[in-house]
Design a protein around this motif. Structure first.
Motif, PDB file in Angstrom:
ATOM      1  N   VAL A  61      49.414  22.086  45.105  1.00 28.73           N
ATOM      2  CA  VAL A  61      49.353  22.534  46.499  1.00 28.73           C
ATOM      3  C   VAL A  61      49.601  24.032  46.616  1.00 28.73           C
ATOM      4  O   VAL A  61      48.804  24.769  47.205  1.00 28.73           O
ATOM      5  N   THR A  62      50.697  24.510  46.066  1.00 26.15           N
ATOM      6  CA  THR A  62      51.082  25.919  46.157  1.00 26.15           C
ATOM      7  C   THR A  62      50.661  26.634  44.875  1.00 26.15           C
ATOM      8  O   THR A  62      51.098  26.266  43.773  1.00 26.15           O
ATOM      9  N   TRP A  63      49.838  27.677  45.033  1.00 23.39           N
ATOM     10  CA  TRP A  63      49.244  28.358  43.876  1.00 23.39           C
ATOM     11  C   TRP A  63      49.714  29.802  43.799  1.00 23.39           C
ATOM     12  O   TRP A  63      49.795  30.498  44.812  1.00 23.39           O
ATOM     13  N   THR A  64      49.998  30.237  42.569  1.00 24.28           N
ATOM     14  CA  THR A  64      50.474  31.592  42.320  1.00 24.28           C
ATOM     15  C   THR A  64      49.535  32.288  41.343  1.00 24.28           C
ATOM     16  O   THR A  64      49.239  31.752  40.266  1.00 24.28           O
ATOM     17  N   GLY A  65      49.064  33.464  41.721  1.00 27.66           N
ATOM     18  CA  GLY A  65      48.180  34.228  40.854  1.00 27.66           C
ATOM     19  C   GLY A  65      48.935  34.915  39.740  1.00 27.66           C
ATOM     20  O   GLY A  65      50.116  35.258  39.884  1.00 27.66           O
ATOM     21  N   GLY A  66      48.262  35.105  38.606  1.00 22.22           N
ATOM     22  CA  GLY A  66      48.867  35.782  37.474  1.00 22.22           C
ATOM     23  C   GLY A  66      47.929  36.818  36.889  1.00 22.22           C
ATOM     24  O   GLY A  66      46.851  37.089  37.424  1.00 22.22           O
ATOM     25  N   LYS A  67      48.324  37.374  35.771  1.00 19.05           N
ATOM     26  CA  LYS A  67      47.529  38.391  35.087  1.00 19.05           C
ATOM     27  C   LYS A  67      46.271  37.752  34.498  1.00 19.05           C
ATOM     28  O   LYS A  67      46.339  36.689  33.885  1.00 19.05           O
ATOM     29  N   PRO A  68      45.095  38.362  34.659  1.00 21.94           N
ATOM     30  CA  PRO A  68      43.865  37.784  34.095  1.00 21.94           C
ATOM     31  C   PRO A  68      43.955  37.593  32.585  1.00 21.94           C
ATOM     32  O   PRO A  68      44.572  38.396  31.876  1.00 21.94           O
ATOM     33  N   LEU A  69      43.360  36.517  32.100  1.00 20.05           N
ATOM     34  CA  LEU A  69      43.296  36.286  30.663  1.00 20.05           C
ATOM     35  C   LEU A  69      42.517  37.399  29.976  1.00 20.05           C
ATOM     36  O   LEU A  69      41.500  37.873  30.493  1.00 20.05           O
ATOM     37  N   LEU A  70      42.967  37.805  28.823  1.00 22.19           N
ATOM     38  CA  LEU A  70      42.287  38.811  28.001  1.00 22.19           C
ATOM     39  C   LEU A  70      42.085  40.126  28.747  1.00 22.19           C
ATOM     40  O   LEU A  70      41.280  40.965  28.334  1.00 22.19           O
ATOM     41  N   ASP A  71      42.795  40.300  29.868  1.00 24.59           N
ATOM     42  CA  ASP A  71      42.625  41.483  30.723  1.00 24.59           C
ATOM     43  C   ASP A  71      41.190  41.631  31.213  1.00 24.59           C
ATOM     44  O   ASP A  71      40.785  42.708  31.669  1.00 24.59           O
TER      45      ASP A  71
END
Length: 332
Positions: A64-74
């Motif tokens: 339900v609750t989503w948190t964005g992170g650093k993109p894979l492999l930049d």
């Protein structure tokens, strides 16, 4: 007695009204949902992961609750990709599967509207950046297409059939969707010179576009199910994308809709569509990715364009049920 009847009727109506008002998963989604294009969903341990174009990462503990992170492999292209697809700037449309003790991340490298494209592969023992051993290893190019090809090497999806054979479906426009046999150890074509199987196409007048892309294949109930996106994405709230499904006894097809229509002739059964009714908020639903969760429930992740937010591509997730006729249905 009459009062009892009226009370029973009132209770029935109230129960029905309450059921109709039960919020759907999509209506409860919150957090970092925008922008999401071409999502694929997976679970490792107690964490759900959604990866999208740009190799974007979103995580959740409860769907339900989503948190964005650093993109894979930049989202940084390896040297082989820069050489294979001049002008490409990033990675598109990832696919994720756990195979032989490692996660396989297939991704596309291309430029918009071109079929000079390639599918790359990276692997990692875990999806959790904080876990021991985490790290993505470049496994190089898997499949490439050129202007001389009759397909476009983007939108890959990996699947293992009932005999344990490994396959990769892919495609966008051109002559439709293709299916490549893979070497189980390398995750690359078993015979690079072999012609792939054609599994879906939308015949069009010469020179006209044939909008079909984003295959995803499931094995369920004695059939293989091919999901594909028809028409046009990437136009915000004006997008006409929708998703169809067909089924086949063999993974190589032929894939047919409920009405018997062939996906090699642009047929299939509608699975997700948002242009009816016209006032629906989320437009152009497509590019599906499926999750068979540990509790046995099925979910589909996809993107749609939010008409109330300037047409922003938005993460959507819906439970999938299988009806008495054996066909899948996504919750609104």
């Amino acid at each position: 007695m009459r009062r009892g009847i009226f009370s029973a009727i009132a209770l029935t109506l109230a129960t029905a009204a309450g059921a109709q008002q039960t919020p759907t998963l999509n209506s409860r989604l919150t957090g970092d949902l925008v922008p999401t294009h071409d999502p694929v969903i997976a679970r490792e341990g107690d964490t759900y992961y959604v990866f999208g174009t740009g190799l974007s990462v979103r995580t959740s503990k409860d769907l339900v609750t989503w948190t964005g992170g650093k993109p894979l492999l930049d989202n940084t292209l390896p040297a082989w990709a820069e050489k294979a697809v001049p002008g490409a700037k990033g990675m598109w449309a990832p696919d994720i599967s756990f195979v032989n003790g490692r996660w396989r991340l297939y991704y596309a490298v291309s430029t918009f509207g071109s079929n000079r494209s390639a599918i790359g592969l990276a692997t990692s023992p875990t999806l959790d950046p904080a876990a021991p051993g985490y790290g993505w290893r470049d496994e190089g190019m898997v499949v490439a297409s050129t202007p001389a090809s009759d397909f476009n090497a983007i939108d890959a999806n990996f699947v293992i059939d009932r005999e344990g054979r490994h396959w990769l479906s892919l495609g966008s426009f051109w002559n439709g969707l293709k299916l490549f046999p893979l070497d189980a150890k390398t995750g690359k074509p078993a015979d690079p010179t072999a012609k792939p199987y054609a599994i879906a196409e939308r015949p069009a007048p010469r020179g006209a576009p044939a909008p079909v892309e984003a295959p995803f294949i499931l094995d369920h109930g004695g059939y293989y199910w091919l999901f594909a996106s028809y028409d046009y994405c990437c136009k915000g709230a004006a997008s006409t994308y929708y998703t169809v499904v067909g089924r086949a006894k063999a993974i190589t097809g032929p894939y047919l809709g409920k009405d018997g229509s062939s996906m090699m002739q642009g047929g299939g059964t509608i699975f997700l569509r948002a242009d009816l009714p016209e006032k629906q908020r989320f437009r152009g639903p497509g590019h599906v990715g499926f999750l068979h969760d540990k509790d046995g429930k099925d979910y589909v992740a996809y993107h749609a364009y939010d008409r109330d937010n300037k047409g922003a591509p938005t993460l959507r997730i819906a439970p999938v049920t299988w009806g008495p006729d054996g066909w899948p249905k996504a919750e609104d």
